[in-house]
Write a protein that holds these residues in place. Sequence first.
Motif, PDB file in Angstrom:
ATOM      1  N   HIS A  53       2.564   1.378  -3.560  1.00 57.35           N
ATOM      2  CA  HIS A  53       1.412   1.929  -4.360  1.00 57.35           C
ATOM      3  C   HIS A  53       1.273   3.393  -4.232  1.00 57.35           C
ATOM      4  CE1 HIS A  53      -1.763   1.899  -7.012  1.00 57.35           C
ATOM      5  NE2 HIS A  53      -2.523   2.533  -6.320  1.00 57.35           N
ATOM      6  N   THR A  54       1.140   3.888  -3.081  1.00 57.04           N
ATOM      7  CA  THR A  54       0.552   5.382  -2.818  1.00 57.04           C
ATOM      8  C   THR A  54       2.080   6.241  -3.220  1.00 57.04           C
ATOM      9  OG1 THR A  54      -0.822   4.634  -1.031  1.00 57.04           O
ATOM     10  CG2 THR A  54      -0.019   6.936  -0.751  1.00 57.04           C
TER      11      THR A  54
ATOM     12  N   ARG B 266       1.935   6.511  -6.879  1.00 49.79           N
ATOM     13  CA  ARG B 266       0.853   7.617  -7.443  1.00 49.79           C
ATOM     14  C   ARG B 266       1.424   8.907  -7.053  1.00 49.79           C
ATOM     15  NH1 ARG B 266      -3.923   5.676  -4.729  1.00 49.79           N
ATOM     16  NH2 ARG B 266      -3.446   7.292  -3.325  1.00 49.79           N
ATOM     17  N   TYR B 267       1.846   9.171  -5.856  1.00 51.93           N
ATOM     18  CA  TYR B 267       2.378  10.421  -5.499  1.00 51.93           C
ATOM     19  C   TYR B 267       3.267  11.233  -6.163  1.00 51.93           C
ATOM     20  CZ  TYR B 267       4.517  14.064  -2.805  1.00 51.93           C
ATOM     21  OH  TYR B 267       5.339  15.431  -2.631  1.00 51.93           O
TER      22      TYR B 267
ATOM     23  N   CYS C 223       0.694  -1.117  -0.010  1.00 52.01           N
ATOM     24  CA  CYS C 223       0.055  -0.069   0.047  1.00 52.01           C
ATOM     25  C   CYS C 223       0.842   1.276  -0.011  1.00 52.01           C
ATOM     26  CB  CYS C 223      -0.945   0.000   1.155  1.00 52.01           C
ATOM     27  SG  CYS C 223      -2.106  -1.181   1.182  1.00 52.01           S
ATOM     28  N   VAL C 224       1.818   1.270   0.774  1.00 51.05           N
ATOM     29  CA  VAL C 224       2.905   2.499   1.017  1.00 51.05           C
ATOM     30  C   VAL C 224       3.525   2.546  -0.345  1.00 51.05           C
ATOM     31  CG1 VAL C 224       4.924   3.355   1.884  1.00 51.05           C
ATOM     32  CG2 VAL C 224       3.010   2.288   3.225  1.00 51.05           C
TER      33      VAL C 224
END
Length: 78
Positions: free
Chosen positions: A12-13, A16-17, A9-10
Amino acid sequence: MKEHTLEECVRHTLERYFKDLEGETTSGIWDMVLTAVERPMLEVVLEKAAHNQSRAAEMLGINRNTLRKKLDHYQIKV
């Protein structure tokens, strides 16, 4: 539905950032990520520990004074 690990999750985030930045420069990512993770972690662990700071500190693997400093820093009421 596929379960995702916290690490996934980190990752992926963050990907995306950087994509959303569209090439713009950035700084302060270390503090940004730690703040984004630390506050909700403290809140959830406190909830799971029934707001018992000693138990929450034990669950987190930190001492109670460190927990209290972090709670003060994030202005989390117990």
